[in-house]
Design an enzyme around this catalytic site. Structure first.
Site, PDB file in Angstrom:
ATOM      1  N   CYS A 113       0.821  -1.224   0.000  1.00 38.74           N
ATOM      2  CA  CYS A 113       0.000   0.000   0.000  1.00 38.74           C
ATOM      3  C   CYS A 113       0.849   1.266   0.000  1.00 38.74           C
ATOM      4  CB  CYS A 113      -0.949   0.001   1.191  1.00 38.74           C
ATOM      5  SG  CYS A 113      -2.146  -1.338   1.074  1.00 38.74           S
ATOM      6  N   HIS A 254      -3.328   7.184   2.432  1.00 35.92           N
ATOM      7  CA  HIS A 254      -3.726   5.862   1.955  1.00 35.92           C
ATOM      8  C   HIS A 254      -5.120   5.550   2.493  1.00 35.92           C
ATOM      9  CE1 HIS A 254      -3.823   1.794   0.802  1.00 35.92           C
ATOM     10  NE2 HIS A 254      -3.775   1.331   2.035  1.00 35.92           N
ATOM     11  N   ASN A 284     -10.133  -0.165  -0.385  1.00 33.70           N
ATOM     12  CA  ASN A 284      -8.673  -0.073  -0.367  1.00 33.70           C
ATOM     13  C   ASN A 284      -8.142  -0.616  -1.693  1.00 33.70           C
ATOM     14  OD1 ASN A 284      -5.934  -0.334   0.072  1.00 33.70           O
ATOM     15  ND2 ASN A 284      -6.137  -1.290   2.093  1.00 33.70           N
TER      16      ASN A 284
HETATM   17  N1  COA Z   1     -18.600  -8.242   8.830  1.00 37.29           N
HETATM   18  C1  COA Z   1     -19.033  -8.482  10.062  1.00 37.29           C
HETATM   19  N2  COA Z   1     -18.234  -8.778  11.095  1.00 37.29           N
HETATM   20  C2  COA Z   1     -16.921  -8.839  10.852  1.00 37.29           C
HETATM   21  C3  COA Z   1     -16.386  -8.600   9.584  1.00 37.29           C
HETATM   22  C4  COA Z   1     -17.286  -8.299   8.549  1.00 37.29           C
HETATM   23  N3  COA Z   1     -16.872  -8.054   7.283  1.00 37.29           N
HETATM   24  N4  COA Z   1     -15.054  -8.717   9.637  1.00 37.29           N
HETATM   25  C5  COA Z   1     -14.756  -9.029  10.913  1.00 37.29           C
HETATM   26  N5  COA Z   1     -15.875  -9.093  11.636  1.00 37.29           N
HETATM   27  C6  COA Z   1     -16.009  -9.407  13.067  1.00 37.29           C
HETATM   28  C7  COA Z   1     -14.828 -10.166  13.597  1.00 37.29           C
HETATM   29  O1  COA Z   1     -14.981 -11.539  13.361  1.00 37.29           O
HETATM   30  C8  COA Z   1     -14.864  -9.821  15.072  1.00 37.29           C
HETATM   31  O2  COA Z   1     -15.788 -10.626  15.691  1.00 37.29           O
HETATM   32  P1  COA Z   1     -15.450 -11.248  17.139  1.00 37.29           P
HETATM   33  O3  COA Z   1     -15.267 -10.045  18.038  1.00 37.29           O
HETATM   34  O4  COA Z   1     -16.647 -12.069  17.437  1.00 37.29           O
HETATM   35  O5  COA Z   1     -14.186 -12.012  16.970  1.00 37.29           O
HETATM   36  C9  COA Z   1     -15.413  -8.386  15.073  1.00 37.29           C
HETATM   37  O6  COA Z   1     -16.030  -8.194  13.808  1.00 37.29           O
HETATM   38  C10 COA Z   1     -14.347  -7.341  15.296  1.00 37.29           C
HETATM   39  O7  COA Z   1     -13.237  -7.652  14.462  1.00 37.29           O
HETATM   40  P2  COA Z   1     -11.928  -6.777  14.461  1.00 37.29           P
HETATM   41  O8  COA Z   1     -10.946  -7.383  13.534  1.00 37.29           O
HETATM   42  O9  COA Z   1     -11.499  -6.478  15.858  1.00 37.29           O
HETATM   43  O10 COA Z   1     -12.532  -5.434  13.834  1.00 37.29           O
HETATM   44  P3  COA Z   1     -11.802  -4.077  13.698  1.00 37.29           P
HETATM   45  O11 COA Z   1     -12.576  -3.029  14.337  1.00 37.29           O
HETATM   46  O12 COA Z   1     -10.323  -4.182  13.979  1.00 37.29           O
HETATM   47  O13 COA Z   1     -11.922  -3.837  12.102  1.00 37.29           O
HETATM   48  C11 COA Z   1     -10.575  -3.977  10.131  1.00 37.29           C
HETATM   49  C12 COA Z   1     -11.332  -4.742  11.190  1.00 37.29           C
HETATM   50  C13 COA Z   1      -9.898  -4.954   9.172  1.00 37.29           C
HETATM   51  C14 COA Z   1     -11.541  -3.107   9.383  1.00 37.29           C
HETATM   52  C15 COA Z   1      -9.495  -3.093  10.807  1.00 37.29           C
HETATM   53  O14 COA Z   1      -8.788  -3.854  11.727  1.00 37.29           O
HETATM   54  C16 COA Z   1      -8.535  -2.447   9.864  1.00 37.29           C
HETATM   55  O15 COA Z   1      -8.897  -1.559   9.118  1.00 37.29           O
HETATM   56  N6  COA Z   1      -7.256  -2.841   9.915  1.00 37.29           N
HETATM   57  C17 COA Z   1      -6.181  -2.164   9.213  1.00 37.29           C
HETATM   58  C18 COA Z   1      -6.193  -2.333   7.757  1.00 37.29           C
HETATM   59  C19 COA Z   1      -4.998  -1.621   7.199  1.00 37.29           C
HETATM   60  O16 COA Z   1      -4.657  -0.521   7.584  1.00 37.29           O
HETATM   61  N7  COA Z   1      -4.282  -2.242   6.325  1.00 37.29           N
HETATM   62  C20 COA Z   1      -3.033  -1.623   5.943  1.00 37.29           C
HETATM   63  C21 COA Z   1      -2.908  -1.307   4.591  1.00 37.29           C
HETATM   64  S1  COA Z   1      -3.531  -2.479   3.490  1.00 37.29           S
END
Ligand code: COA
Length: 328
Positions: A113, A254, A284
């Site tokens: 990214c 980004h 993304n």
């Molecule tokens: N729909 C519904 N629920 C979902 C889901 C979806 N698409 N994806 C994950 N969940 C659930 C998980 O299973 C988890 O459930 P649990 O608590 O029962 O285990 C819950 O939602 C929370 O998951 P979590 O991973 O803690 O969510 P989050 O708030 O961290 O959001 C992302 C997830 C991926 C959106 C976030 O972590 C993120 O943006 N990460 C960084 C991405 C990034 O910067 N990448 C770098 C460049 S590519």
């Protein structure tokens, strides 16, 4: 000699994959995706015969048209991508042939990214040394090819697209690429990767059965590092260049998560009107997100001569960085 951006363009495939479409195939909801990420829909390149080189070629053609130059005038093509058409030859070579840039050499840059910022800074060095006059820098991704559409934790996040800029020497040193700080930390390798298909785990029945040919991410870990990395490098660029929030016309971050974007803007003291956002429409698009933002602002006539732009990114590797670009 500083490199200035003399033209920009973007290309997004037409097909839209909305959160509502994803609700039909996954245990997810529009509400969850929008609240946690800011994404409403993303574009998908559906034609199985087309991939990243096609998207980048469309961008290159538009840039040549807008600038009114022929492909033969291009000296170098750099394509930043983590979803190349093939491991080799490079996607940049395919673009070079597609547009018949017969005098250009071409290579891919793997910075995930942050690929576009890495490529922009690399291209700018060739201009700065005076050896190259016209460098095409493109970020392009067919991220849908890396997605497991049964994994709700990753496939809702990414989309396809490409965009880029033409770098040329500025008339003086007052405009263009004024500063860049780029970082890597390979200890983050396991938190965001595609484990299969490389020389470590060449594709075979086992790697496919284990789904190692898909992108894998520990979202929580990457989120924590991205918030810190993007905010710190934005702050560093501001301090090194004695910039206050008032001096900045646009933050171009980004687009991985709206919450990360907002945290970065907050750290810089910027109000959200000065922040380029398109994650809602495209998700993304990895190396393409920042140049897509640039091309959109440019198309909308929002970039004036002297506009101060801060570009910041964070991605797999880890890779991260910031660039201070003063518009021509
Ligand atoms: N729909 C519904 N629920 C979902 C889901 C979806 N698409 N994806 C994950 N969940 C659930 C998980 O299973 C988890 O459930 P649990 O608590 O029962 O285990 C819950 O939602 C929370 O998951 P979590 O991973 O803690 O969510 P989050 O708030 O961290 O959001 C992302 C997830 C991926 C959106 C976030 O972590 C993120 O943006 N990460 C960084 C991405 C990034 O910067 N990448 C770098 C460049 S590519």
């Amino acid at each position: 000699m500083k490199a200035v951006v003399t033209s920009s363009a973007k290309f997004l495939p037409e097909s839209v994959l909305s959160n509502l479409d994803l609700e039909k195939i996954l245990d997810t909801s529009d509400e969850w995706i929008q609240t946690r990420t800011g994404i409403r829909e993303r574009r998908i390149l559906k034609d199985p015969e087309k991939a990243t080189a096609y998207l980048c070629t469309e961008v290159a053609r538009q840039i040549l048209d807008k600038r009114g130059i022929s492909a033969g005038e291009i000296d170098l093509i750099i394509v930043a991508t983590m979803s190349p058409d093939m491991l080799f030859p490079s996607t940049a070579c395919l673009v070079q042939d597609n547009i018949k840039a017969v005098n250009a050499w071409a290579f891919d840059l793997s910075g995930a990214c942050s690929g576009f910022l890495y490529a922009l800074n690399t291209g700018a060095q060739f201009i700065a040394t005076g050896t190259h006059k016209k460098v095409l820098v493109i970020g392009g991704e067919k991220m849908s090819a890396l997605m497991d559409y049964s994994d709700r934790t990753t496939c809702v996040l990414f989309g396809d697209g490409a965009a880029g800029v033409l770098l040329e020497p500025g008339e003086d040193d007052s405009h263009g690429m004024l500063d860049a700080r780029l970082y890597s930390d390979g200890s983050g390798r396991d938190n965001l990767c595609m484990p299969g298909g490389g020389s470590l785990r060449p594709t075979n029945h086992e790697t496919v059965d284990r789904k190692l040919h898909y992108l894998q991410q520990d979202g929580r870990q990457v989120f924590k590092s991205a918030v810190v990395g993007m905010a710190e490098v934005a702050d560093e660029i501001m301090q090194r260049n004695n910039l206050t929030a008032e001096d900045i016309d646009y933050l171009i971050p980004h687009q991985a998560n709206n919450r990360i974007i907002q945290a970065t803007a907050e750290r810089m003291g910027l109000n959200l009107e000065k922040v380029a956002v398109n994650i809602d429409r495209y998700g993304n698009t990895s190396a393409a997100t920042i140049p897509i933002c640039i091309a959109e602002l440019d198309e909308q006539g929002k970039l004036q001569s002297g506009s101060n732009l801060i570009l910041v990114s964070f991605g797999a590797g880890y890779t991260w960085g910031g660039v201070y670009l003063k518009w021509l």
